[in-house]
Design an enzyme around this catalytic site. Structure first.
Site, mmCIF file in Angstrom:
data_model
loop_
_atom_site.group_PDB
_atom_site.id
_atom_site.type_symbol
_atom_site.label_atom_id
_atom_site.label_comp_id
_atom_site.label_asym_id
_atom_site.label_seq_id
_atom_site.Cartn_x
_atom_site.Cartn_y
_atom_site.Cartn_z
ATOM 1 N N TYR A 1 33.891 36.986 41.854
ATOM 2 C CA TYR A 1 32.979 38.456 42.335
ATOM 3 C C TYR A 1 33.143 38.570 40.393
ATOM 4 C CZ TYR A 1 31.658 43.267 42.919
ATOM 5 O OH TYR A 1 30.964 44.399 42.106
ATOM 6 N N ALA B 1 43.362 36.231 43.179
ATOM 7 C CA ALA B 1 41.846 36.126 43.526
ATOM 8 C C ALA B 1 41.416 37.643 41.843
ATOM 9 C CB ALA B 1 41.128 38.242 44.428
ATOM 10 N N ASN C 1 33.165 40.401 37.687
ATOM 11 C CA ASN C 1 34.636 40.542 36.720
ATOM 12 C C ASN C 1 35.620 39.983 36.670
ATOM 13 O OD1 ASN C 1 35.130 41.394 39.360
ATOM 14 N ND2 ASN C 1 36.004 43.948 38.867
ATOM 15 N N LYS C 2 35.462 38.732 37.485
ATOM 16 C CA LYS C 2 36.683 38.108 37.675
ATOM 17 C C LYS C 2 36.110 36.751 36.137
ATOM 18 C CE LYS C 2 38.450 38.849 41.079
ATOM 19 N NZ LYS C 2 38.239 40.408 42.108
ATOM 20 N N GLN C 3 37.097 36.328 36.372
ATOM 21 C CA GLN C 3 37.476 34.626 35.082
ATOM 22 C C GLN C 3 36.307 34.146 35.074
ATOM 23 O OE1 GLN C 3 39.788 36.258 37.082
ATOM 24 N NE2 GLN C 3 41.592 36.310 35.254
#
Length: 351
Positions: free
Chosen positions: A161, A137, A163-165
């Protein structure tokens, strides 16, 4: 996004298909199935693996709770094996020691975007006849032994989500090399619907509402198009922190890449030296308007884990020690050098 809105096809449409094609191509997997979250993707893989009551599943205590929740949903029992002190990923030797006659699978985690020891974990799973699921994830864009994470063979899950890449608000995707598994994923995410007959209300199995939307897929496509730049900016921010923290002896920076592991920078988490007053450090940083957090508490010591399974301190000493000292610093693709300097200056003063 506007094209999707104007099309009138907001879900189960061609934009999702296009996103799946692009991300599968990106990591070198033949099939991709987009779902409503990374957790949903992990749950579907556990469901397909047939995990259930009486089964044990081994996973890492240094992770987000979803790495264990995904098989607890199916009634399986969590077993936590300790982590490698350098990478904070599941220690394959500890995982093998935790195997019993009830063990049915291992959920391996690429924590903080650093690839796990996938070859060793796959080998021990083959020896013991276990399923392996990769919780990637946090690791979109990472590479293990020269191959993108998600493209090695075992089914892997990315999350989107904020805050992901790649951030689409919510969402996830399962990458698989199995056409049968891909067909099951597409059916199960949409209430068990079959795509063989063309009938809209033809449900051949019990399924879930884990659908994604074409609006989110459109956001994801736009970000995939600039993913290389996103990863470059994140790596540059991490490198600046590394330089700024030279000489701050009370702080241990994240482990560096090596020949087999290329991290995708998800968060920037340092470890304070033993005996540090982490709560005091966080309070002082927050008083300066700097966001920070303990990242992350051990999963097996979460309140519901203690209450339901009786887990206690001392079960995973390496993980517990690391978790007690981790500290997340502000980190995102647009982070400016001047802000990082202020963060490190405040951290020095707080120690």
């Amino acid at each position: 996004m506007l094209e999707v809105l104007r099309s009138g096809r907001l879900s189960l449409g061609p934009t999702i298909d296009r996103f799946e094609e692009l991300i599968a191509e990106r990591v070198g997997a033949p099939f991709a199935a987009a779902v409503s979250s990374g957790t949903a993707g992990l749950h579907l893989l556990c469901h397909i693996a047939g995990l259930g009551p009486g089964d044990e599943v081994i996973t890492s205590p240094v992770s987000f709770v979803a790495s264990a929740n995904c098989f607890i949903f199916e009634g399986a029992t969590p077993v936590f094996a300790d982590v490698d002190p350098r990478t904070l990923n599941l220690d394959p030797a500890a995982a093998e020691s935790a195997i019993t006659e009830r063990t049915k699978a291992i959920v391996a985690v690429d924590m903080f975007g650093y690839p796990c020891e996938l070859d060793e974990i796959r080998a021990l799973c083959e020896r013991h006849g276990l399923a392996v699921i990769e919780d990637a994830a946090e690791a979109l864009g990472a590479e293990y032994k020269g191959t993108p994470v998600g493209g090695h063979g075992p089914s892997a899950v990315f999350g989107f989500y904020p805050n992901k890449q790649v951030a689409t608000g919510e969402g996830g995707v399962v990458l698989t090399h199995s056409e049968r598994e891909w067909q099951l994923l597409r059916s199960l995410r949409n209430q068990g619907r079959t795509y063989d007959t063309g009938a809209w209300f033809d449900h051949v199995r019990l399924g879930f509402n884990y659908r994604w939307t074409d609006v989110q897929a459109a956001i994801g496509i736009a970000q995939l198009e600039k993913l290389d730049r996103i990863l470059e900016l994140r790596a540059a921010a991490a490198a600046r922190y590394e330089e700024l923290l030279v000489g701050v002896d009370a702080v241990e920076t994240p482990c560096a890449d090596d020949a087999d592991h290329r991290r995708s920078w998800f968060v920037y988490v340092v470890m304070l030296e033993p005996g540090s007053d982490r709560d005091g450090v966080m309070a002082r940083l927050r008083s300066e308007g700097i966001g920070t957090a303990e990242y992350v508490p051990c999963v097996h010591l979460q309140p519901y884990m203690r209450e339901q399974y009786g887990f206690r301190e001392g079960m995973c000493p390496v993980a517990e020690d690391a978790s007690s000292r981790t500290l997340a610093l502000p980190f995102f693709a647009g982070l400016e050098a001047g802000d990082q300097e202020r963060v490190v200056e405040a951290l020095r003063a707080a120690l």
